[in-house]
Design a protein around this motif. Structure first.
Motif, mmCIF file in Angstrom:
data_model
loop_
_atom_site.group_PDB
_atom_site.id
_atom_site.type_symbol
_atom_site.label_atom_id
_atom_site.label_comp_id
_atom_site.label_asym_id
_atom_site.label_seq_id
_atom_site.Cartn_x
_atom_site.Cartn_y
_atom_site.Cartn_z
ATOM 1 N N LEU A 19 0.856 -1.174 0.000
ATOM 2 C CA LEU A 19 0.000 0.000 0.000
ATOM 3 C C LEU A 19 0.900 1.235 0.000
ATOM 4 O O LEU A 19 1.624 1.471 0.959
ATOM 5 N N SER A 20 0.880 1.986 -1.083
ATOM 6 C CA SER A 20 1.781 3.134 -1.178
ATOM 7 C C SER A 20 1.004 4.440 -1.103
ATOM 8 O O SER A 20 -0.092 4.570 -1.646
ATOM 9 N N GLY A 21 1.606 5.403 -0.404
ATOM 10 C CA GLY A 21 1.038 6.735 -0.287
ATOM 11 C C GLY A 21 1.993 7.778 -0.828
ATOM 12 O O GLY A 21 3.034 7.455 -1.422
ATOM 13 N N GLY A 194 4.964 5.135 3.028
ATOM 14 C CA GLY A 194 4.743 6.529 2.657
ATOM 15 C C GLY A 194 3.317 6.994 2.807
ATOM 16 O O GLY A 194 2.893 7.924 2.125
ATOM 17 N N THR A 195 2.569 6.378 3.706
ATOM 18 C CA THR A 195 1.173 6.774 3.905
ATOM 19 C C THR A 195 0.923 7.031 5.379
ATOM 20 O O THR A 195 1.395 6.272 6.246
ATOM 21 N N ALA A 203 -6.826 3.491 4.489
ATOM 22 C CA ALA A 203 -6.058 3.261 5.709
ATOM 23 C C ALA A 203 -6.491 1.985 6.418
ATOM 24 O O ALA A 203 -5.662 1.257 6.991
ATOM 25 N N GLY A 204 -7.781 1.688 6.370
ATOM 26 C CA GLY A 204 -8.296 0.519 7.064
ATOM 27 C C GLY A 204 -7.767 -0.801 6.536
ATOM 28 O O GLY A 204 -7.868 -1.830 7.215
ATOM 29 N N VAL A 217 4.052 -4.418 7.911
ATOM 30 C CA VAL A 217 5.239 -3.575 8.006
ATOM 31 C C VAL A 217 4.847 -2.163 7.586
ATOM 32 O O VAL A 217 4.221 -1.978 6.536
ATOM 33 N N ILE A 218 5.184 -1.176 8.403
ATOM 34 C CA ILE A 218 4.869 0.213 8.105
ATOM 35 C C ILE A 218 6.166 0.994 7.932
ATOM 36 O O ILE A 218 7.018 1.006 8.830
ATOM 37 N N VAL A 219 6.312 1.617 6.770
ATOM 38 C CA VAL A 219 7.490 2.440 6.479
ATOM 39 C C VAL A 219 6.989 3.863 6.266
ATOM 40 O O VAL A 219 6.418 4.181 5.226
#
Length: 251
Positions: A19-21, A194-195, A203-204, A217-219
């Motif tokens: 999931l890219s932001g 990046g979100t 987001a959910g 994993v959150i980057v």
């Protein structure tokens, strides 16, 4: 007699959902929205430029919105190391699906097949008429802007043109959202990169992935509401952190 041997058993590679932001594209020169130097923080009124009711009902907002798109020159941006790392992972044989909140098309420009990229918020590379719904390239609309048209109208019916993006106040495409949800439930690794994970329903998806047993994993540079659910949180610059992280997932 020689003993027959069985063919080697190949382990199935895990499905990776990314999931890219906006943060993944800042190294390409495209500003983010909610980061420390984000567009919304520098100019809170800028959010009106991508809000459907303001855009449709206020010609001044519409003209500002067109000027913003011309000045950003987002169509000229190219993919950076993070986009290329996603493509490299896909080309290594790992099943990868990209769910993106971005509208810049940089995942595809980096080489990801169209069918493996789900654009939740549409594409800034197209325009659509709000009356007859005909679509066309954004580059043509911007060329008309350069030629002197402040508020380009639909060449077919004269209706108001808007970018092919989902503005605030519009619904996401239910088919695209449904595909994103299916990928999220099926994946074994879910990387949110990046979100801010503040805009629903995108987001959910992080919570859905965690609920269905995926490694989350959150980057991201700043905290997100889903950090407590994550198996790993990375605060390092995306351009170096994501390529290193994805290399670990290769076969």
């Amino acid at each position: 007699m020689p003993t027959p041997t069985s063919p080697p058993v190949r382990s199935r590679l895990p499905l990776v959902a990314i999931l890219s932001g906006a943060g993944i594209s800042t190294d390409s020169g495209i500003p983010d929205y909610r980061g420390p130097n984000g567009v919304w923080r520098r100019d809170p009124d800028a959010e009106k430029l991508v809000t459907y009711d303001h855009y449709m009902n206020d010609p001044r907002i519409r003209r500002r919105s067109w000027r913003m798109r011309r000045d950003l020159q987002a169509l000229e941006a190219g993919p950076n190391a993070a986009h290329l790392a996603v493509t490299d992972l896909e080309r290594s044989g790992v099943p990868v699906r990209v769910i993106t909140q971005n509208v810049d098309g940089l995942h595809q420009r980096a080489g990801m097949p169209d069918r493996k990229v789900l654009e939740l918020h549409g594409s800034a590379r197209t325009v659509v008429c709000t009356v007859c719904h005909v679509r066309g390239p954004m580059s043509e609309a911007l060329a008309r802007l350069e030629a002197g048209e402040e508020d380009p109208r639909c060449a077919a019916c004269g209706g108001v043109l808007k970018p092919g993006t989902v503005m605030f106040g519009e619904r996401l495409d239910p088919e695209v959202l449904g595909q994103a949800l299916a990928v999220t439930k099926a994946c074994e690794v879910f990387v949110a990169v990046g979100t801010s994970l503040q805009v629903q329903p995108a987001a959910g998806l992080a919570g859905v992935a965690a609920d269905h047993g995926a490694r989350l994993v959150i980057v991201n540079a700043e905290e997100t509401p889903y950090d407590d659910l994550a198996d790993e949180v990375v605060r390092e610059p995306i351009g170096t952190a994501l390529p290193r992280l994805l290399r670990q997932l290769r076969p």
